[in-house]
Design a protein around this motif. Structure first.
Motif, PDB file in Angstrom:
ATOM      1  N   THR A   1     -16.196  54.032  62.723  1.00 25.41           N
ATOM      2  CA  THR A   1     -15.101  53.337  63.413  1.00 25.41           C
ATOM      3  C   THR A   1     -13.718  53.693  62.868  1.00 25.41           C
TER       4      THR A   1
ATOM      5  N   TYR B   1     -20.480  52.187  59.040  1.00 34.58           N
ATOM      6  CA  TYR B   1     -19.580  51.542  60.000  1.00 34.58           C
ATOM      7  C   TYR B   1     -18.155  52.077  59.846  1.00 34.58           C
TER       8      TYR B   1
ATOM      9  N   LEU C   1     -22.453  42.777  63.116  1.00 32.99           N
ATOM     10  CA  LEU C   1     -23.883  43.075  62.965  1.00 32.99           C
ATOM     11  C   LEU C   1     -24.810  41.872  62.967  1.00 32.99           C
TER      12      LEU C   1
ATOM     13  N   GLY D   1     -24.461  49.927  54.940  1.00 34.71           N
ATOM     14  CA  GLY D   1     -24.049  49.703  56.332  1.00 34.71           C
ATOM     15  C   GLY D   1     -22.544  49.842  56.483  1.00 34.71           C
ATOM     16  N   LEU D   2     -21.825  49.348  55.493  1.00 31.87           N
ATOM     17  CA  LEU D   2     -20.354  49.417  55.572  1.00 31.87           C
ATOM     18  C   LEU D   2     -19.884  50.876  55.579  1.00 31.87           C
TER      19      LEU D   2
ATOM     20  N   VAL E   1     -13.086  45.627  55.476  1.00 25.49           N
ATOM     21  CA  VAL E   1     -13.812  45.731  56.755  1.00 25.49           C
ATOM     22  C   VAL E   1     -15.142  44.955  56.700  1.00 25.49           C
ATOM     23  N   GLN E   2     -15.505  44.451  55.501  1.00 25.87           N
ATOM     24  CA  GLN E   2     -16.802  43.778  55.324  1.00 25.87           C
ATOM     25  C   GLN E   2     -16.980  42.600  56.294  1.00 25.87           C
TER      26      GLN E   2
ATOM     27  N   LEU F   1     -25.931  45.160  55.760  1.00 25.43           N
ATOM     28  CA  LEU F   1     -24.763  44.300  55.506  1.00 25.43           C
ATOM     29  C   LEU F   1     -24.109  44.611  54.163  1.00 25.43           C
TER      30      LEU F   1
ATOM     31  N   GLU G   1     -15.605  42.086  59.169  1.00 23.16           N
ATOM     32  CA  GLU G   1     -15.780  42.608  60.538  1.00 23.16           C
ATOM     33  C   GLU G   1     -17.200  43.142  60.721  1.00 23.16           C
ATOM     34  N   LEU G   2     -17.723  43.822  59.694  1.00 18.04           N
ATOM     35  CA  LEU G   2     -19.097  44.345  59.776  1.00 18.04           C
ATOM     36  C   LEU G   2     -20.085  43.203  59.990  1.00 18.04           C
ATOM     37  N   GLU G   3     -19.922  42.144  59.216  1.00 20.84           N
ATOM     38  CA  GLU G   3     -20.865  41.021  59.332  1.00 20.84           C
ATOM     39  C   GLU G   3     -20.734  40.348  60.698  1.00 20.84           C
TER      40      GLU G   3
ATOM     41  N   LEU H   1     -25.995  52.271  64.342  1.00 22.43           N
ATOM     42  CA  LEU H   1     -24.656  51.748  64.621  1.00 22.43           C
ATOM     43  C   LEU H   1     -23.960  52.582  65.699  1.00 22.43           C
TER      44      LEU H   1
END
Ligand code: NDP
Length: 326
Positions: free
Chosen positions: A118, A114, A272, A110-111, A264-265, A106, A267-269, A145
């Motif tokens: 994407t 991701y 995920l 991870g970002l 985008v953070q 997170l 959206e990642l959370e 991912l």
């Protein structure tokens, strides 16, 4: 390669927090490859080092930073820091998700994976993805991912037979190879992806990038994330020597910095956290215990001793996991 003697530990008296500030006791520190680049001039000598960290507010003169709150900040590589609300993120507490995930899946790690998959590579269902430094922080995140995002085949390279086994037996990679031994990268990549690759998430640069360009199908995409093979090399890399293949195969190569994708953070959370809670994916962290071993953790990561994201746990960091419900 840096050596321990490049670093010094200093004991300083913390400034009293001013109105609007709080004292944070660090619980988790991140050690990252970009710090090696900072050592070439960005980091000033004889000053505390920056870095991503998670800490707990232990003293506060800010209504936005109540005592006990867990915060993410960039005043790393120290046990305590004085911060203002504008300099930190008060972390949300997701039931069943460990606080230290905000340095892992997170967090920026991870970002990065991701965004690479994407936004840069624009992964489509069924495509073949190749990840280098696949057993590291960004690499392990990218592999899993990619799977969650619908990749068809996921292959990786890593620096030991044990890491190759980890990738294929535990982390869901379809195939992997050891980049430090055996035949050429080109040949090994051909074996694990005989039909070619559509996407390459490049953490390594140099010869790895050249091999990936060679193995790429038409209209492939390369998300160039890092070049760890050259950070300590002291000279420009000889490879890739096949850049014109980008033209012949209509390949798109795009470099990116995660710092430009903070938006985008959320959206990642959103994507995920349900997967983390359901156990479809879990954080893979290499934890080094104790502040005085931060430099060891950093140098070990550069040498490839880590699997997953390399972090340092200070003191009572273990008490913070998993997070409470909001
Ligand atoms: P990792 O956890 O992947 O640790 C680094 C790994 O690199 C080591 O474990 C080692 O694994 C591998 N490595 C070291 N030297 C070499 C070499 N000469 N050739 C091949 N592999 C090598 O670190 P991170 O996940 O934090 O970072 C991975 C990459 O992503 C780095 O290049 C970093 O700079 C980049 N990055 C970029 C960001 C961006 O915004 N663009 C953000 C975050 C990271 P092994 O044993 O397998 O060789």
């Amino acid at each position: 390669m840096p050596v321990p003697e490049d670093f010094a530990e200093a004991v300083l008296t913390l400034a009293e927090p001013a109105e609007g500030q709080a004292v944070v006791e660090n619980l988790w520190l991140s050690v990252d490859p970009y710090m090696r680049e900072c050592m070439d001039g960005d980091w000033e000598l004889d000053t505390p080092l920056e870095g991503r960290s998670i800490g707990r507010v232990v003293e506060s003169r800010s209504a936005e930073l109540p005592i006990g709150s867990l915060v993410f900040h960039r005043e790393g590589w120290r046990t305590h820091a004085v911060v203002s609300a504008a300099e930190v993120r008060v972390l949300p507490r997701y039931d069943g998700v460990a606080t230290e995930s905000f340095l892992g899946l997170l967090g920026g790690t991870g970002l990065t994976a991701y965004v690479g998959l994407t936004r840069i590579a624009r992964l489509r269902a069924g495509e073949t993805v190749y990840v280098s430094a696949a057993a590291g922080g960004v690499g392990t995140a990218a592999g899993r991912l990619a799977r969650l995002l619908g990749a068809g085949r996921v292959v990786g390279s890593a620096g030991s037979p044990a890491k190759v086994r980890l990738l294929t037996e535990e982390l869901g990679f379809d195939a992997a190879f050891d980049h430090r031994t055996g035949p050429s990268l080109h040949e090994q990549l051909g074996r694990v992806a005989p039909d070619g690759i559509d996407i390459y998430l490049d953490n390594v640069g140099g010869e790895h990038l050249e091999a990936a360009i060679g193995a790429m199908r038409e209209h492939g995409r390369i998300a160039w994330c890092g070049a760890i093979s050259q950070y300590s090399s002291g000279s420009a890399p000889a490879a890739p020597r096949n850049l014109f293949d980008l033209v012949e195969k209509s390949i798109r190569l795009e470099g990116f910095l995660v710092a430009n994708y903070r938006q985008v953070q959320a959206e990642l959370e959103e994507f995920l956290v349900p997967h983390l809670r359901a156990g479809h994916i879990s954080d893979r962290l290499s934890v080094t215990e104790g502040f005085d071993r931060t430099v060891d953790a950093f140098l070990g990561m550069l040498r490839g001793e880590n699997t997953g994201k390399s972090v340092v746990r200070l003191g009572r960091g273990d008490l913070e996991s998993p997070c409470d419900t909001p």
